[in-house]
Design an enzyme around this catalytic site. Structure first.
Site, PDB file in Angstrom:
ATOM      1  N   GLU A 119     -26.850  12.825  19.078  1.00 33.73           N
ATOM      2  CA  GLU A 119     -26.991  11.372  18.898  1.00 33.73           C
ATOM      3  C   GLU A 119     -28.427  10.947  19.192  1.00 33.73           C
ATOM      4  O   GLU A 119     -28.711  10.027  19.944  1.00 33.73           O
ATOM      5  CB  GLU A 119     -25.997  10.593  19.768  1.00 33.73           C
ATOM      6  N   HIS A 210     -19.462  -5.456  29.895  1.00 31.52           N
ATOM      7  CA  HIS A 210     -19.845  -5.065  31.251  1.00 31.52           C
ATOM      8  C   HIS A 210     -21.286  -4.582  31.373  1.00 31.52           C
ATOM      9  O   HIS A 210     -21.688  -4.097  32.426  1.00 31.52           O
ATOM     10  CB  HIS A 210     -18.916  -3.958  31.766  1.00 31.52           C
TER      11      HIS A 210
END
Length: 385
Positions: A119, A210
């Site tokens: 990634e 969050h």
């Protein structure tokens, strides 16, 4: 003789995305793979290890209450270096943008070892957003020797930074591989409340929020908007798995408690989360990974951030950035609730992130990089961006 790979990760998202690759490497004849976890996130990491039946050879177990980024970096750096010395791998495989990722890449560099970055190439080009992930992935990318970019745009980011094209392979994202294992048509949730939701006659909104940069007034804005949506639209069921971080909970619960169609629950294990996504109408999230997972399931995503390192979804139309303004979140969520045409335009857009074979491409790319096979693997290019 087999190549020796060491996969290092420390959080649940990393584990989800590395698990399919580890499974393929463990079956291969050419590459042996051992696993070291820092357990930067202990409980949530263990859920994924159990789900994919991965038993790490090394568990540094560094998590402590109220740990700082410096604490994580120092303990991970020292612990991973010891593992590298003991194992003497040919390549260390890291994922994405966590503090564990950066520490593992740095430890590998100090020991003269090659790094494969799964990634690779995601960028916002603002070092403070997301914090600290943008710097973690840039530093890991600077230290990496081989880059497994999920998309063409990620490759372009790396080329812009001077990375040799010979070391970049476009593979798709391994999280799509994981979804093939976790999502089931007749799934029964381990979180009992989720089995009682009317997914057919109600529109279920899944919320996660969050991120560090949203704690404070931005999260208050998000919660106030969620409350407004629930009060105005009686056909909604809103499910919010609330992060254990006390700074998050101290904001979320006082604002959102008390409405019987807003369900504040503990964080879900991976299988529950993926299947809840699959049954939801759309997502409100500040997560990075969910921007990739939800489009693969045909679910629109409204991103509760001002920037994203995953612009492919925005350009494809599966993802929309809405920030943390109450008015904008409300306006864009309302469109997806009341306007079928707007909803279908996002739900039916092409997912740019993968086809479920990213891990296989990474495996073949490793074989090519080390000269075991002669033909370079074909890049994953389903999307023109």
């Amino acid at each position: 003789m087999k190549l020796k790979a060491l996969a290092v990760f420390g959080t649940r998202p990393e584990a989800i995305k590395m698990a399919p690759l580890i499974k393929i490497l463990n079956k291969s004849k050419e590459i042996g793979c051992k696993v070291a976890v820092t357990a930067q996130h202990r409980e949530m990491l263990d859920q994924v290890l159990s789900l994919f039946n991965i038993k790490p050879e090394y568990d540094l177990n560094i998590m402590e209450e109220k740990q700082t980024l410096s604490d994580i970096t120092i303990k991970a750096l020292k612990g991973i270096e010891k593992v590298i010395i003991q194992e003497n791998p040919d390549i260390i495989l890291v994922h994405g943008d966590t503090t564990t990722t950066f520490a593992a890449a740095l430890a590998s560099f100090y020991r003269g070892k090659r790094v494969g970055h799964v990634e690779a190439g995601l960028r916002t080009d603002n070092k403070w957003f997301p914090f600290p992930e943008e710097i973690n992935r840039k530093l890991a990318g600077s230290l990496a020797d081989i880059h497994f970019a999920p998309t063409k745009k990620a490759k372009q980011n790396l080329l812009r930074e001077g990375v040799s094209p010979d070391t970049i392979f476009i593979t798709g994202n391994t999280v799509i591989d994981a979804l093939k294992v976790t999502v089931k048509k007749d799934y029964t949730f381990s979180t009992a409340l989720l089995n009682d939701i009317d997914y057919i006659n109600k529109k279920v909104i899944l919320v996660t929020a969050h991120r560090r940069e949203n704690i404070g007034q931005p999260l208050k804005n998000i919660c106030k908007t969620i409350k407004r949506l629930a009060e105005e639209f009686t056909n909604l069921e809103i499910i919010y798995p609330v992060h254990y971080n006390p700074s998050v909970r101290s904001i979320v619960f006082p604002i959102l408690n008390g409405n019987d169609r807003i369900h504040l629950i503990d964080p879900l294990d991976t299988r529950d989360m993926h299947n809840l996504m699959n049954r939801s109408h759309f997502l409100l999230t500040d997560s990075g990974g969910l921007q990739e997972e939800a489009p693969a399931l045909g679910k629109p995503v409204l991103v509760l951030r001002d920037v994203t390192e995953r612009p492919e979804g925005v350009e494809a139309g599966t993802v929309r950035i809405v920030g943390t303004s109450q008015d904008i979140i409300y306006r864009e969520a309302k469109k997806l609730i009341v306007n079928d045409r707007e909803y279908n335009k996002m739900a039916e857009a092409v997912n740019p992130y993968g086809d479920g074979y990213a891990s296989e491409r990474i495996y073949k790319s490793l074989l090519y990089y080390y000269g075991i096979i002669k033909e370079r693997p074909v890049d994953y290019l389903p999307y023109t961006v």
